[in-house]
Design a protein around this motif. Structure first.
Motif, short mmCIF file in Angstrom:
data_model
loop_
_atom_site.label_atom_id
_atom_site.label_comp_id
_atom_site.label_asym_id
_atom_site.label_seq_id
_atom_site.Cartn_x
_atom_site.Cartn_y
_atom_site.Cartn_z
N LEU A 26 14.43 -9.80 -28.17
CA LEU A 26 14.36 -8.71 -29.14
C LEU A 26 12.93 -8.16 -29.21
O LEU A 26 12.72 -6.95 -29.28
CB LEU A 26 14.82 -9.20 -30.51
N ALA A 27 11.95 -9.07 -29.18
CA ALA A 27 10.54 -8.65 -29.24
C ALA A 27 10.19 -7.72 -28.09
O ALA A 27 9.39 -6.80 -28.25
CB ALA A 27 9.63 -9.87 -29.24
N LYS A 28 10.80 -7.93 -26.94
CA LYS A 28 10.54 -7.07 -25.78
C LYS A 28 11.06 -5.65 -26.00
O LYS A 28 10.65 -4.72 -25.31
CB LYS A 28 11.18 -7.66 -24.52
N CYS A 29 11.98 -5.50 -26.96
CA CYS A 29 12.58 -4.19 -27.25
C CYS A 29 11.88 -3.47 -28.40
O CYS A 29 12.35 -2.42 -28.84
CB CYS A 29 14.05 -4.36 -27.61
N ASN A 30 10.78 -4.01 -28.89
CA ASN A 30 10.09 -3.39 -30.02
C ASN A 30 9.66 -1.97 -29.67
O ASN A 30 8.96 -1.76 -28.69
CB ASN A 30 8.87 -4.22 -30.43
N VAL A 32 8.30 0.10 -32.17
CA VAL A 32 7.36 0.54 -33.20
C VAL A 32 5.93 0.32 -32.71
O VAL A 32 5.51 -0.81 -32.46
CB VAL A 32 7.60 -0.21 -34.53
N ALA A 33 5.19 1.41 -32.56
CA ALA A 33 3.79 1.31 -32.17
C ALA A 33 2.98 0.75 -33.33
O ALA A 33 3.20 1.10 -34.49
CB ALA A 33 3.25 2.68 -31.77
N GLN A 34 2.09 -0.15 -33.06
CA GLN A 34 1.22 -0.78 -34.04
C GLN A 34 2.00 -1.25 -35.29
O GLN A 34 1.78 -0.78 -36.40
CB GLN A 34 0.09 0.17 -34.44
N PRO A 35 2.92 -2.19 -35.10
CA PRO A 35 3.79 -2.61 -36.20
C PRO A 35 3.05 -3.19 -37.41
O PRO A 35 3.52 -3.05 -38.53
CB PRO A 35 4.71 -3.65 -35.56
N LEU A 163 6.01 -9.28 -33.75
CA LEU A 163 6.59 -9.11 -32.42
C LEU A 163 7.65 -8.01 -32.38
O LEU A 163 7.83 -7.35 -31.36
CB LEU A 163 7.24 -10.42 -31.96
N TYR A 164 8.35 -7.85 -33.50
CA TYR A 164 9.43 -6.85 -33.57
C TYR A 164 9.54 -6.36 -35.00
O TYR A 164 9.45 -7.14 -35.95
CB TYR A 164 10.76 -7.47 -33.13
N ILE A 169 14.96 -5.66 -39.65
CA ILE A 169 14.59 -6.97 -39.10
C ILE A 169 13.11 -6.98 -38.72
O ILE A 169 12.57 -6.00 -38.22
CB ILE A 169 15.43 -7.30 -37.85
N ARG A 170 12.50 -8.13 -38.97
CA ARG A 170 11.10 -8.35 -38.56
C ARG A 170 11.01 -9.72 -37.91
O ARG A 170 11.51 -10.71 -38.45
CB ARG A 170 10.18 -8.28 -39.78
N VAL A 171 10.38 -9.80 -36.75
CA VAL A 171 10.15 -11.07 -36.05
C VAL A 171 8.65 -11.25 -35.93
O VAL A 171 7.94 -10.35 -35.48
CB VAL A 171 10.81 -11.07 -34.65
N THR A 172 8.16 -12.42 -36.37
CA THR A 172 6.72 -12.69 -36.32
C THR A 172 6.47 -14.06 -35.71
O THR A 172 7.33 -14.95 -35.75
CB THR A 172 6.09 -12.65 -37.72
#
Length: 192
Positions: A26-30, A32-35, A163-164, A169-172
């Protein structure tokens, strides 16, 4: 989506490994620039899964028998992060507060540097300061599991990498290697 079903299950090694793989995919699909600088970060988030709480006995969103939320707000250029573990029916809440800033060395705008301000326990309408002075004492560390990595309990500063990030959803990834997935539960509560 396989991930959403998987994060709700108790996690044996196989499920935990698969969840981590899906989160990194999923992180590879982020998109959003500069999350770490994005307004989508602001709001109330509920912990859906973490590599720390994922085990075969409890649901991965369970922290010490309670549920965990994270409120992120921005006021006057200052990012404030408040982690809370709540125990419904007990009128108890464990709070940790930190200030954050986007790491100036990170050109991609993904890393937040955190500085813990306080830990307290809210019980029956009263606040009790916890760990007063402990944050300035020598580092104390534990192992999350036999043979597992050691982690520092009273570290005052750290960082997380976003990461996403999307609207739900937020992945850190924390600097201590712990991976987290949060789901948004209130996008506007912290907008001031």
């Amino acid at each position: 989506m396989e991930l959403m079903g998987l994060v709700k299950l108790p996690q044996r090694k196989k499920e935990k490994k698969r969840t981590e793989e899906l989160l990194m995919d999923l992180a590879k699909c982020n998109s959003v620039a500069q999350p770490a600088r994005n307004r989508r970060l602001v709001g109330r988030w509920r912990l859906a899964w973490s590599s720390q709480t994922a085990n075969r006995f409890l649901r991965p969103d369970n922290v010490l028998g309670g549920y965990s939320t994270q409120d992120i707000s921005v006021q006057g250029g200052t990012i404030t992060v408040e982690n809370a573990v709540r125990w419904p029916g007990w009128d108890l809440c464990l709070l940790g507060r930190a200030r954050a800033q986007v790491d100036p060395k990170d050109r991609q705008g993904c890393v937040l540097k955190l500085r813990i301000d306080s830990f307290e326990l809210e019980a029956g309408g009263k606040n009790v300061q916890l760990l007063k002075g402990v944050l300035s004492t020598p580092k104390m560390s534990i192992r999350d599991a036999p043979g597992g990595k050691r982690r520092v309990l009273n570290q005052r500063e750290g960082s997380i990498t976003v990461l996403y990030l999307d609207k739900d959803i937020r992945v850190t990834l924390a600097d201590n290697g712990l991976l987290f997935m949060h789901q948004r539960i209130d996008p506007v509560s912290m907008h001031r």
